[in-house]
Design a protein around this motif. Structure first.
Motif, PDB file in Angstrom:
ATOM      1  N   THR A   1     -46.156 -34.271 -92.637  1.00 36.44           N
ATOM      2  CA  THR A   1     -44.737 -34.603 -92.567  1.00 36.44           C
ATOM      3  C   THR A   1     -43.950 -33.415 -93.112  1.00 36.44           C
ATOM      4  O   THR A   1     -44.254 -32.909 -94.187  1.00 36.44           O
TER       5      THR A   1
ATOM      6  N   LEU B   1     -45.034 -40.225 -89.750  1.00 32.94           N
ATOM      7  CA  LEU B   1     -44.494 -41.094 -90.793  1.00 32.94           C
ATOM      8  C   LEU B   1     -45.604 -42.024 -91.272  1.00 32.94           C
ATOM      9  O   LEU B   1     -46.443 -42.454 -90.479  1.00 32.94           O
TER      10      LEU B   1
ATOM     11  N   THR C   1     -40.686 -43.243 -94.781  1.00 33.62           N
ATOM     12  CA  THR C   1     -42.077 -42.808 -94.869  1.00 33.62           C
ATOM     13  C   THR C   1     -42.446 -42.604 -96.324  1.00 33.62           C
ATOM     14  O   THR C   1     -41.607 -42.272 -97.152  1.00 33.62           O
TER      15      THR C   1
END
Length: 122
Positions: free
Chosen positions: A26, A52, A114
């Motif tokens: 991410t 995520l 997330t």
């Protein structure tokens, strides 16, 4: 160093900061702006990309990251709280910790929620 000199140096090193989390899966890009009159830094998350995750805890110590979305590549505008600084004694560690804490809070409350495990600067 006066405020104008500080701004020039700040813009070179901190205007755009990229963080990675979740074992580099991410990416969070944050744009920063130093205001000379107020000696504050305003920051905005402008991009979220990658995967995520949701964190699932089991027991008191253990947790797993469960992937909930992939191939995210979104331009966003998530404003973070301002950070006041002393231009004579810039607390870089405090500033970066502020960005990590604020980004975590704002992202968890956004449509791109997330988990952010081990968020580090690139």
């Amino acid at each position: 160093m006066n405020k104008v000199e500080f701004k020039k140096n700040f813009d070179l090193g901190y205007e755009m900061i990229e963080f990675v989390a979740n074992y580099d899966e991410t990416t969070i890009r944050i744009k920063n702006h130093f205001s000379v009159p107020s000696s504050t830094i305003s920051s905005t998350i402008i991009k979220i990309e990658g995967s995520l995750y949701e964190e699932r805890r089991w027991g008191f110590i253990f947790s797993d990251l469960i992937e909930i979305a992939t191939n995210i590549n979104e331009e966003v505008q998530l404003e973070l709280d301002r950070f006041e600084i002393d231009t004579e004694d810039f607390d870089e560690e405090g500033f970066l910790a502020h960005l990590v804490n604020q980004a975590t809070l704002e992202i968890q409350n956004s449509e791109f929620s997330t988990a952010l495990k081990k968020m580090t600067i690139v």
